[in-house]
Enzyme design. Structure first.
Site, PDB file in Angstrom:
ATOM      1  N   THR A  64      -1.487  26.666  90.556  1.00 57.47           N
ATOM      2  CA  THR A  64      -1.148  26.208  91.902  1.00 57.47           C
ATOM      3  C   THR A  64       0.301  26.594  92.182  1.00 57.47           C
ATOM      4  O   THR A  64       1.154  26.515  91.304  1.00 57.47           O
ATOM      5  CB  THR A  64      -1.345  24.682  92.054  1.00 57.47           C
ATOM      6  N   PHE A 109       3.634  25.930  94.454  1.00 55.89           N
ATOM      7  CA  PHE A 109       4.285  24.879  95.231  1.00 55.89           C
ATOM      8  C   PHE A 109       5.523  25.455  95.903  1.00 55.89           C
ATOM      9  O   PHE A 109       6.134  26.393  95.371  1.00 55.89           O
ATOM     10  CB  PHE A 109       4.739  23.740  94.310  1.00 55.89           C
TER      11      PHE A 109
END
Ligand SMILES: O=C(O)C(=O)C[C@]1(C(=O)O)C=C[C@@H](O)C=C1
Length: 357
Positions: free
Chosen positions: A258, A260
């Protein structure tokens, strides 16, 4: 006796530890001086470009046997502790504690910060906009599930800019209070985590009900008080709530990551290896997107990401989220950006920041 052999080795380690402690405090005193210089001019304490350069340089110069990643983790914490002597920054993130967002915060800022867990992505933006937090950390995209639409929409509206990015490997574990699936009637997790583990769940737990909850950490909290619930969460969330691992790494994609963004008011200076995020839209006519991006090729600027989001006008118009290599202050990037702006109906630079490793 092995103890006899250990003693002199441990004495050498003690001597080195004393030297390191001395050196660390010498470094900390210089960071305090840096803090005073910055305070005179009201300059920002957190300098992502400088921290990225320090981390790159220790990894490049590392002779081993320590792994470069581990050396970077150590230096990340040293800089975090030194930075905290200048000012302890407050960082808002999508809570509760134990989420991947919290891990992303520590990966970027180290542990010597004030974490501010928020209940939604909107609240993270609000905290950074209102100044109750110095920075916010929000998820942008997951390698298997795609973009986080709410973050993209809020980036469009906010006055905040992106000052850094964090790439976090995301591993999910199936966990219960007992460490077995005996008596488990429900598997709880955030909808994204359930989707990322779908194949494994279909194969190994096809008959057990799945329930989407607000976060994986919330699922872990629920499992800690109910033996009929299994949670899918990070090992850190499992430790936080005293859960046992039934099966580790159940995500379908072993390289699941992921990304960010660090959001705030800081314009990050060039670090030498940077990326710039922009958002733009074009009038809805043939060839418009092709023409829009022509300045990038003309100035030799590479595009690393291209996402589209429908504009909420109901007229088939789109916003394009584009990441390009380089910093907005680099000459060729600056030229390309000013030409992109001329052709676009809407144009906004979201920020330039160091490429995450
Ligand atoms: O070089 C600076 O500006 C510092 O404040 C020192 C230091 C460090 O410990 O190396 C600490 C905080 C900054 O974010 C960058 C680096």
């Amino acid at each position: 006796m092995s103890e006899d052999k250990l003693k002199p080795l441990r004495e050498r380690i003690d001597a080195i530890d004393r030297q390191m402690l001395d050196l660390l405090n010498q470094r900390a005193r210089i960071a305090q001086e840096v803090g005073h210089v910055k305070a005179e001019t009201n300059a920002p304490v957190f300098r992502p470009e400088r921290e990225a350069q320090v981390l790159r340089s220790v990894a490049e110069r590392n002779p081993g046997p320590l792994h470069a990643n581990d050396v970077q983790t150590i230096f990340r914490e040293i800089m975090s502790a030194c930075r905290a002597l200048e000012k302890r920054v407050t960082v808002a993130y999508l809570g509760p504690v134990g989420t991947f967002s919290e891990q992303a915060v520590y990966q970027q800022f180290g542990r010597a910060i004030e974490g501010m867990p928020c209940t939604s992505i909107d609240d993270v933006f609000r905290a950074a906009e209102a100044g109750t937090a110095d920075f916010g950390v929000v998820p942008i995209e997951n390698s298997s599930e795609g973009v986080i639409n709410r973050t993209l929409d809020l980036l469009l509206q906010t006055t905040l800019i992106i000052s850094g990015e964090i790439g976090l490997p995301v591993h999910h574990s199936l966990m219960t209070k007992s460490g077995t699936m005996d008596g488990v009637q429900r598997i709880c997790a955030h909808s994204q985590a359930l989707a990322q583990c779908q194949r494994w769940l279909n194969q190994h737990c096809p008959k057990i009900e799945r329930q989407a909850v607000t976060s994986n950490a919330e699922a872990a909290r629920m499992a800690s008080s109910d033996p009929g619930i299994a949670a899918i969460a990070s090992d850190i969330a499992g430790q936080e709530y005293n859960l046992q691992i039934v099966q580790a790494h159940i995500q379908d994609d072993p390289h699941n990551r992921t990304r960010f963004a660090v959001i705030g008011n800081l314009h990050t200076a060039p670090s030498g290896k940077d990326q710039t995020s922009i958002v733009l839209s074009v009038p809805n006519k043939a060839g418009a997107v092709y023409n829009l991006l022509a300045p990038l090729a003309k100035h030799g600027v590479s595009m690393s990401r291209f996402e589209s989001r429908p504009a909420r006008t109901g007229t088939w118009e789109y916003y394009f989220y584009v990441d390009i290599e380089g910093h907005a202050l680099d000459e060729k990037v600056a030229k390309a950006l000013s030409e992109l702006k001329e052709n676009a109906a809407y144009f906004k630079v979201l920020g330039s920041y160091p490429l995450s490793s």
